[in-house]
Design a protein around this motif. Structure first.
Motif, short mmCIF file in Angstrom:
data_model
loop_
_atom_site.label_atom_id
_atom_site.label_comp_id
_atom_site.label_asym_id
_atom_site.label_seq_id
_atom_site.Cartn_x
_atom_site.Cartn_y
_atom_site.Cartn_z
N MET A 1 0.82 -1.19 0.00
CA MET A 1 0.00 0.00 0.00
C MET A 1 0.87 1.26 0.00
SD MET A 1 -3.51 0.17 2.02
CE MET A 1 -3.04 0.99 3.51
N CYS A 66 -7.46 3.35 2.10
CA CYS A 66 -7.15 2.25 3.03
C CYS A 66 -8.39 1.39 3.28
CB CYS A 66 -6.62 2.79 4.36
SG CYS A 66 -4.96 3.49 4.30
N GLU A 69 -9.05 -0.81 0.40
CA GLU A 69 -8.10 -1.94 0.38
C GLU A 69 -8.54 -3.02 1.36
OE1 GLU A 69 -5.33 -2.47 -1.64
OE2 GLU A 69 -6.28 -0.81 -2.70
N ILE A 70 -9.02 -2.62 2.54
CA ILE A 70 -9.49 -3.60 3.52
C ILE A 70 -10.70 -4.35 2.96
CG2 ILE A 70 -10.61 -3.87 5.78
CD1 ILE A 70 -8.84 -1.55 6.78
N LYS A 72 -11.44 -4.93 -0.12
CA LYS A 72 -11.02 -5.82 -1.21
C LYS A 72 -10.23 -7.01 -0.69
CE LYS A 72 -10.59 -2.07 -4.53
NZ LYS A 72 -9.61 -1.23 -5.20
N SER A 73 -9.38 -6.76 0.30
CA SER A 73 -8.48 -7.80 0.80
C SER A 73 -8.44 -7.77 2.32
CB SER A 73 -7.07 -7.58 0.26
OG SER A 73 -7.06 -7.49 -1.13
N GLY A 75 -7.44 -9.73 4.38
CA GLY A 75 -6.18 -10.26 4.91
C GLY A 75 -5.10 -9.20 5.01
N GLU A 76 -5.28 -8.09 4.34
CA GLU A 76 -4.31 -7.00 4.35
C GLU A 76 -4.64 -5.95 5.42
OE1 GLU A 76 -1.54 -6.90 2.32
OE2 GLU A 76 -2.17 -8.90 1.72
N MET A 77 -5.53 -6.28 6.33
CA MET A 77 -6.00 -5.31 7.31
C MET A 77 -4.86 -4.73 8.14
SD MET A 77 -8.95 -5.50 10.27
CE MET A 77 -10.14 -6.19 9.15
N GLU A 79 -1.76 -4.13 7.33
CA GLU A 79 -1.03 -3.11 6.58
C GLU A 79 -1.88 -1.85 6.42
OE1 GLU A 79 1.14 -2.49 2.27
OE2 GLU A 79 0.60 -4.51 2.88
N ALA A 80 -3.18 -2.03 6.17
CA ALA A 80 -4.08 -0.89 6.03
C ALA A 80 -4.16 -0.10 7.34
CB ALA A 80 -5.46 -1.34 5.58
#
Length: 91
Positions: A1, A66, A69-70, A72-73, A75-77, A79-80
């Motif tokens: 990100m 951000c 992004e959460i 959509k993914s 699993g990337e929480m 990093e967001a």
């Protein structure tokens, strides 16, 4: 990100900041020409408000990005959320 990216609001932000930059140059010229301090302070206040509004727009746009992004993914929480924490220190 993190890294280079362009949010939807960036072209508008660039225009706003260029206007604020031009306005700031006028304020500097006012000072060089010995204009009244109250007039200079008023114009500096306007530049400050314009830059503050641009900063808020940038931060809100980043936070929206951000959240997208959460969504959509999930699993990337982590990093967001790190992105949230990182940018909110500038509020």
């Amino acid at each position: 990100m993190h890294g280079e990216h362009l949010h939807q609001s960036h072209p508008d932000l660039i225009k706003r900041l260029k206007r604020a930059d031009g306005h700031l140059q006028n304020v500097i010229e006012m000072m060089v020409n010995g204009r009244d301090c109250a007039d200079v302070a008023q114009q500096l206040h306007a530049v400050e408000k314009a830059i503050s509004a641009a900063k808020k727009l940038l931060i809100h746009d980043h936070l929206d990005h951000c959240l997208d992004e959460i969504a959509k993914s999930p699993g990337e929480m982590g990093e967001a959320l790190a992105g949230f924490k990182d940018i909110t220190k500038y509020l």
